[in-house]
Write an enzyme that holds these catalytic residues in place. Structure first.
Site, PDB file in Angstrom:
ATOM      1  N   PRO A   1      75.747  63.547 121.160  1.00  0.00           N
ATOM      2  CA  PRO A   1      75.873  64.996 121.378  1.00  0.00           C
ATOM      3  C   PRO A   1      76.784  65.621 120.326  1.00  0.00           C
ATOM      4  CG  PRO A   1      76.134  63.814 123.438  1.00  0.00           C
ATOM      5  CD  PRO A   1      76.043  62.780 122.360  1.00  0.00           C
ATOM      6  N   ARG A   2      76.577  66.923 120.140  1.00  0.00           N
ATOM      7  CA  ARG A   2      77.260  67.580 119.037  1.00  0.00           C
ATOM      8  C   ARG A   2      78.777  67.551 119.172  1.00  0.00           C
ATOM      9  NH1 ARG A   2      73.828  70.889 115.780  1.00  0.00           N
ATOM     10  NH2 ARG A   2      71.705  70.298 116.318  1.00  0.00           N
ATOM     11  N   TYR A   3      79.279  67.627 120.418  1.00  0.00           N
ATOM     12  CA  TYR A   3      80.739  67.621 120.529  1.00  0.00           C
ATOM     13  C   TYR A   3      81.319  66.279 120.107  1.00  0.00           C
ATOM     14  CZ  TYR A   3      79.539  65.636 125.123  1.00  0.00           C
ATOM     15  OH  TYR A   3      79.017  64.875 126.123  1.00  0.00           O
TER      16      TYR A   3
END
Lengths: 571, 583, 115
Positions: free
Chosen positions: B291-293
């Site tokens: 995921p991007r985070y």
């Protein structure tokens, strides 16, 4: 978008069989997906040819047309009624002067490829055109969806045709707009167009060129309508050859060339961009050359910063041809200067000269400003102002000749008539014409095939029994071929200055008179021409082997571009 | 010329306009909303109120090299929602996300017809860059869209800064603002209002800003200052998920996008030791597809662990790929190519260093923004939202924001059919807002410059609310500190003074940012867990708390002036594991 | 990054009230100086979207990288055509790179069909 484009090639007789294989060209073009159909028609300018053309347009209903033939302007005028009749806009048809650009001036190896390149450029232009409905205006048009009110058009318009509307957008006064395109060339957003000058079209035309397949640099040359395009055509008429990949784009004025077009040309790999305009300050449109040079200088500075050879983009000033001018007889001039009041070009210069020991005020002409329009002559109370070649005496002689059907011949006057590959005799009774001419005193009357070719003139030279003092040539497309014939005349030792020219072709083929009426009309024309109306305008013809100024300058430019090597942006 | 200081309020000229639909902000989402409204009913009067010039406003001013997201032929809207849900750590409005996915490709297909070049593969289909994004040549995409907007008959009012909404009782009936060029006070009435002003940048101090000429060397458009959020916050609209901040690994110093490199050319991210740390240490999250985070926080964790600098390894790229990649940058952030040149950086020989950006609030990437109903209406009747200001749906990006434009316009048109003509007296609101807007031009010159306040706010937020200099980390005490300072600053806005209209705009930008920052801190304080490390790293609550598996929403109580924070339950529609991108 | 106006080239859009760069700048940063030439009122606030450079009819604006994040002196110059931009990038060593990029779809592409 015009998605079905027809190509019509004129099977002109001269040389084409030798230099350019039209059938093969047609075959090649018909394989191009952007072209719907290709036709080869004989003598498009003849009645039969035009009729055939009309049939093609009527039957196919193409959305665009490209004609490959000769004498683009004359022919376009001839064909445009067919186009209009079929419900198409005039701008959906482009005429490519294949004869001039290929047969007469192309000296490279790849004739077929070069001709195909020219046709493809025109096809691209037509395909990127808009529908004719939006082109009915007779003035500059602004796309208000793009315009951001920068008002540069207003600043630069030489005729003050722009004003602001209530919302702050520029608007064009149709009566003042002269369609010079200076606003088109200056618009930073490229949102202005003329009915027949759209940046998108020219851009796609420019980008379509791939050259003739040789290593020769591609040079995109912008020529202006009033001066350099006709001048270039004259040069071609004289037999000047062009660099093989010189491509011509016609614009109303150099001021109409938008920088985006030059950028497009360079980005698409064109090796050089030449703005062929008038010399400093002599722009007939006013300021077009000055603005064009300013804009180009800006662009060249950018090119320099880009570490891109700025020589690739150049302005070349073309010296204006010397006009015959207005002759003012100082003996007759009474110094009233009425001429000064009526001259639209501010060309009248009052000057004081000594005549018989007395200082007198007379009018003179600024040769730079004078356009030889003759308005001063029409208004001169003393008859001192006389346009060269159109003097009162000449006009009266011509009228006399027309009224009396005789002309004061010198005893060695000659008429040379062009039969155009035998086509003309279908419309014109040459025998009757010859007879009439002899009757009124002509010394020799010669009928030749294809006077535009050199061998016809060599034949003329052989057949001339006496050296003529004056003569009349009767052929076609005066502006274009007149000069070419002068060259031929000169080659066979005749003095072109002493000859007049009659548009025989236009008088017969294009206007469908019956045979005897056509002969009568031509007879009168020939008489009038010999009596002084209208003379060929005595251009300075180069000696054989002597380079014309054009050749020198273009040659120099082509050499520069060649030495730079290919455009680094070529992909 | 720019207007200078005022002597009194009466010098201000006024301009009052009326529309059926008012759209605040003429970026990607706003333009699509306007076009859609005109398409539904060409007789509607649609006005776009635009702070800059519509040709180059919004985040797309410089262009884009890809449309993210775009639904591939073989995928369903549910597939997209599943992927997006996992990327966002399992939290999104599935109802809205599904609606968006269903009309996702519509605006882009239109855009292509209007002139936007989309790269094609050999079959003539759009060329996918990653899984959900296609490559385009979008340097002039905004002028193309703007031209179409005008062609549709939308009225565009450029250079007017929106400052507050207009109300008829509970209903939003337009907005007020001022002309940054003409200095006029504007009110534009609308039967419905769509807010499309974009997200909020400049809340935090960028690490590039060290008193030099690089104050705006940031990733997100610095002219998107959270005005749309702030107008809603001040009016008591319900906001959601502000705590899900957006921060990402960007090219170091330049702060430019790296998806162009890493997604398009499959270049790995490595630490100073040459380790592909995402694959090695974050395999459980999906490695390079984490995921991007995670992809934002992992590199910063590497730096903290002493394994920096972090690079995107471009050394395996062929010269052709490098050229193509630079072309992509020229379509999106042209100056990155200049930046490389200015550092004599040959990326075929040296990798590109990356670093975390400053955090932004941007609803096109995360779920921050207005809480919406199924018609894209906010909790304020008559106010609709789309694009980066609209909350609940992360990973919308350009395509999703365009689609939201359509959806919000459909909602707004249906709404105005119901409410009929407006009859309301706005005099009081107008005079109060006029005084508020222009007070910095009247204020004592021995006051506070907008820039001072902006820099102070950015430093406070950076240090106490988890900025990049703190590696995004925060705790309750630091957040309290931040809140205390922000509140003090909010009390001092009356000292803001502006020398001209440009500074007046800057003054209102900082006022708006303060409102957004305050709400953001409330959200960060409420989520006593760490749900998205990097985006929201609570050092005092490092784990996820299942009790907080829900939306955190907030609303200003206009009576008490207090921000009230509460939760809304998660509603799962698309079956499957919420943390996995596929079934 | 800051836009730098080349004073020898800028013509203030012929002394328009608002030159094109001022009209277009998303950050309201470009304006007309007292010398009748464009000026960036606050170089640090520029986002280097290069809109002003693309629209300038005189090619009179350049983007400069502040020395704090780049060395002296690289150039990136766009040349705007009708449907494409030609970019030239010159790095600090004087290396030149050029890019021709399409930015609008065309009615007709440049592909040859008859070869």
């Amino acid at each position: 978008m015009p998605n079905s484009v027809d190509v019509v090639l004129c099977h002109c007789q001269e040389d084409s069989s030798v230099r350019l294989d039209l059938e093969r060209l047609a075959e090649k073009l018909s394989k191009n997906k952007k072209i719907s159909r290709v036709y080869v028609v004989e003598h498009l300018c003849s009645m039969a040819g035009t009729k055939k053309f009309a049939e093609i347009v009527q039957n196919d209903q193409p959305s665009g047309l490209v004609v490959g033939a000769c004498a683009a302007e004359t022919l376009h005028q001839r064909l445009s009624p067919c186009i209009r009749k079929a419900g198409l806009g005039e701008q959906t048809c482009a005429t490519v002067p294949l004869r001039e650009l290929i047969l007469w001036s192309y000296r490279g190896e790849n004739v077929l490829q070069a001709a195909r390149d020219l046709i493809k450029m025109a096809v691209s232009k037509i395909r990127n055109g808009v529908d004719s409905a939006s082109r009915t205006a007779r003035s500059a048009m602004i796309n208000y969806l793009k315009c951001d009110k920068c008002k540069r058009c207003m600043e630069e318009c030489p005729t003050g045709a722009y004003s602001l509307n209530s919302e702050g957008y520029p608007q064009v006064n149709q009566d003042l707009c002269q369609c010079c395109g200076i606003c088109v060339g200056g618009c930073p957003i490229q949102c202005i167009s003329l009915p027949d000058l759209r940046i998108e079209e020219l851009s796609s035309e420019i980008r379509a060129t791939k050259g003739d397949g040789s290593e020769e640099p591609i040079v995109m040359t912008f020529c202006c309508e009033p001066l350099t395009y006709p001048a270039l055509m004259k040069e071609i008429g004289l037999g000047t050859s062009l660099p093989p990949n010189m491509r011509i784009i016609r614009v109303p004025c150099m001021g109409a060339v938008n920088a985006a077009l030059i950028n497009d040309a360079l980005a698409s790999g064109v090796d050089g961009v030449l703005l062929l305009g008038c010399e400093h300050g002599s722009c007939q449109i006013r300021q077009g050359d000055i603005l064009a040079k300013q804009r180009l200088e800006n662009l060249r500075e950018t090119l320099t910063r880009m570490m891109f050879e700025n020589e690739r983009a150049q302005y070349l000033g073309w010296p204006e041809e010397k006009r015959p001018g207005i002759f003012v007889d100082p003996e007759l001039c009474n110094g009233c200067l009425t001429c000064r009041q009526v001259c639209p070009f501010d060309a009248v210069v009052p000057s004081k000269i000594l005549i018989k020991g007395k200082e007198r005020l007379v009018s003179e002409r600024d040769p730079q400003a004078c356009r030889s329009c003759g308005i001063c002559a029409a208004n001169c109370p003393s008859g001192a102002c006389q346009p060269s070649h159109f003097s009162d005496v000449q006009l009266l002689n011509a009228m006399d000749a027309l009224c009396s059907n005789t002309v004061k011949t010198s005893g060695s006057d000659t008429a040379v008539l062009c039969n155009c590959s035998g086509k003309l005799e279908q419309y014109l009774d040459f025998e009757q014409l010859e007879e009439s001419l002899y009757r009124c005193g002509f010394n020799q009357v010669l009928v030749e095939d294809r006077l535009c070719s050199e061998h016809a003139w060599q034949d003329v030279r052989k057949r001339l029994s006496t050296y003529p003092a004056h003569g009349v040539i009767a052929a076609c497309a005066k502006d274009l071929f007149g000069i070419r014939m002068q060259k031929h005349q000169k080659n066979v030792g005749l003095e072109p200055d002493q000859w007049s020219f009659v548009d025989l072709w236009e008088k017969t083929m294009i206007c469908p008179y019956d045979r005897s009426a056509a002969a009568e009309l031509c007879f009168q024309d020939v008489l009038a021409a010999l009596a002084g109306l209208p003379r060929t305008n005595g251009s300075q013809l180069p000696e054989d082997g002597e380079e014309t100024l054009f050749q020198q300058q273009i040659g120099l430019y082509a050499k520069t571009i060649r030495s730079l090597g290919p455009n680094p942006l070529k992909q | 010329m720019t207007q200078s200081r005022l002597n009194n309020l009466d010098e201000i000229r006024e301009e009052h306009l009326e529309a059926d639909i008012l759209i605040i902000g003429g970026g990607n989402a706003g333009c699509f909303a306007a076009i859609e409204a005109k398409k539904i009913n060409s007789k509607l009067k649609v006005i776009i109120m635009e702070k800059a010039h519509i040709d180059r406003s919004g985040c797309l001013a410089g262009g884009m090299d890809a449309i993210n997201t775009y639904l591939p032929k073989d995928k369903t809207p549910e597939d997209l929602v599943r992927w997006s849900r996992a990327q966002a750590g399992g939290l999104l409005r599935e109802d809205l996300a599904l609606e968006i996915s269903r009309c996702l490709n519509e605006p882009i297909e239109e855009w292509e017809r209007w002139g936007l070049p989309i790269k094609k593969n050999d079959n003539g289909d759009a060329k996918y860059r990653g899984q959900w994004d296609i490559s385009i040549q979008g340097s002039e995409m905004k002028p193309i869209l703007a031209e179409k907007t005008r062609e549709m008959g939308v009225e565009v009012v450029n250079r007017v800064v929106a400052t507050n909404l207009l109300f008829d009782g509970e209903k939003v009936v337009g907005a007020m603002g001022f002309g940054v060029r003409d200095g006029k006070f504007y009110s534009i009435k609308g039967k419905a209002t769509i807010v499309a002003t974009g997200g909020a940048s400049g809340l935090y101090k960028p690490y590039t800003n060290d008193g030099n000429d690089s104050h705006h060397q940031i990733w997100y458009c610095p002219f998107d200052t959270g005005t749309g959020y702030a107008m809603g916050i001040r009016a008591g609209a319900e906001m959601t998920t502000f705590e899900m901040r957006w921060a990402a690994v960007r090219t170091k110093d330049f702060n430019g996008p790296i998806d162009t490199i890493s997604v398009c050319y499959k270049t790995p991210m490595v630490n100073a030791k040459g380790e592909k740390f995402l694959a090695e240490r974050y395999a459980e999250y999906g490695g390079d597809k984490a995921p991007r985070y995670i992809r934002a926080s992992a590199p910063m964790e590497e730096v903290l662990a002493g394994r920096g600098p972090i690079y995107v390894d471009t050394r395996q790229m062929t010269p052709e790929q490098i050229k193509e990649m630079k072309t992509d940058y020229l379509n999106e952030r042209p100056s990155f190519v200049l930046y490389l040149a200015a550092n004599g950086h040959d990326i075929g020989k040296e990798p590109i260093e990356v670093y975390g950006s400053d955090p932004y609030i941007v609803g096109g990437h995360t779920a921050s923004g207005y809480w919406l109903d199924k018609n894209w209406q906010t909790t304020l009747p008559g106010l609709f939202a789309c694009g980066d200001v609209a909350g609940g749906v992360p990973n919308k990006f350009v395509g999703g924001c365009g689609a939201e434009g359509l959806l919000s316009a459909r909602g707004a048109v249906t709404y105005i059919e119901r409410i009929g003509e407006l009859h309301c007296d706005l005099t009081e609101q107008l005079s109060a807002e006029k005084a508020r807007i222009f007070s910095p031009l009247l204020a004592n010159e021995d006051g506070v410059l907008p820039r001072w306040m902006e820099e102070k706010m950015q430093r406070i937020m950076d240090e106490y609310a988890g900025g990049v200099h703190q590696f995004y980390r925060m705790n309750e005490e630091r957040l309290d500190n931040a809140l205390r300072h922000i509140r003090k600053m909010k009390k001092q806005v009356s000292f803001l003074y502006a020398k001209d209209l440009h500074e007046l705009m800057l003054a209102h930008e900082v006022i708006d940012r303060l409102d957004v920052a305050e709400v953001l801190i409330y959200h960060l304080k409420y989520r006593k867990e760490t749900r998205w490390p990097g985006w929201q790293t609570r050092m005092d609550y490092p784990e996820k708390d299942s009790a907080l598996d829900c939306f955190v929403n907030s609303k200003l109580n206009r009576d008490t002036g207090e921000v009230e924070v509460f939760t809304r339950p998660y509603d799962q529609i698309v079956p499957g594991d919420r943390y996995k991108p596929t079934l | 990054m800051a836009p730098k106006v080349l004073l020898n080239k800028c013509d203030g859009c012929k002394a328009e009230k608002e030159p094109l760069c001022e009209q277009i700048c998303p950050g309201d940063l470009m304006t007309l100086g007292t010398n009748g030439k464009a000026i960036c009122r606050d170089p640090r606030d520029c986002w280097d979207c290069m809109s002003c450079i693309k629209i300038c009819p005189q090619g009179a604006i350049e983007t400069r990288v502040p020395y704090q994040i780049g060395y002296h002196e690289a150039k990136l110059i766009p040349m705007m055509g009708t449907n494409r931009i030609t970019w030239t990038c010159i790095d600090i060593e004087g290396n030149v790179e050029r890019f021709v990029v399409k930015n609008h779809n065309e009615v007709d592409d440049d592909n040859d069909d008859d070869d």
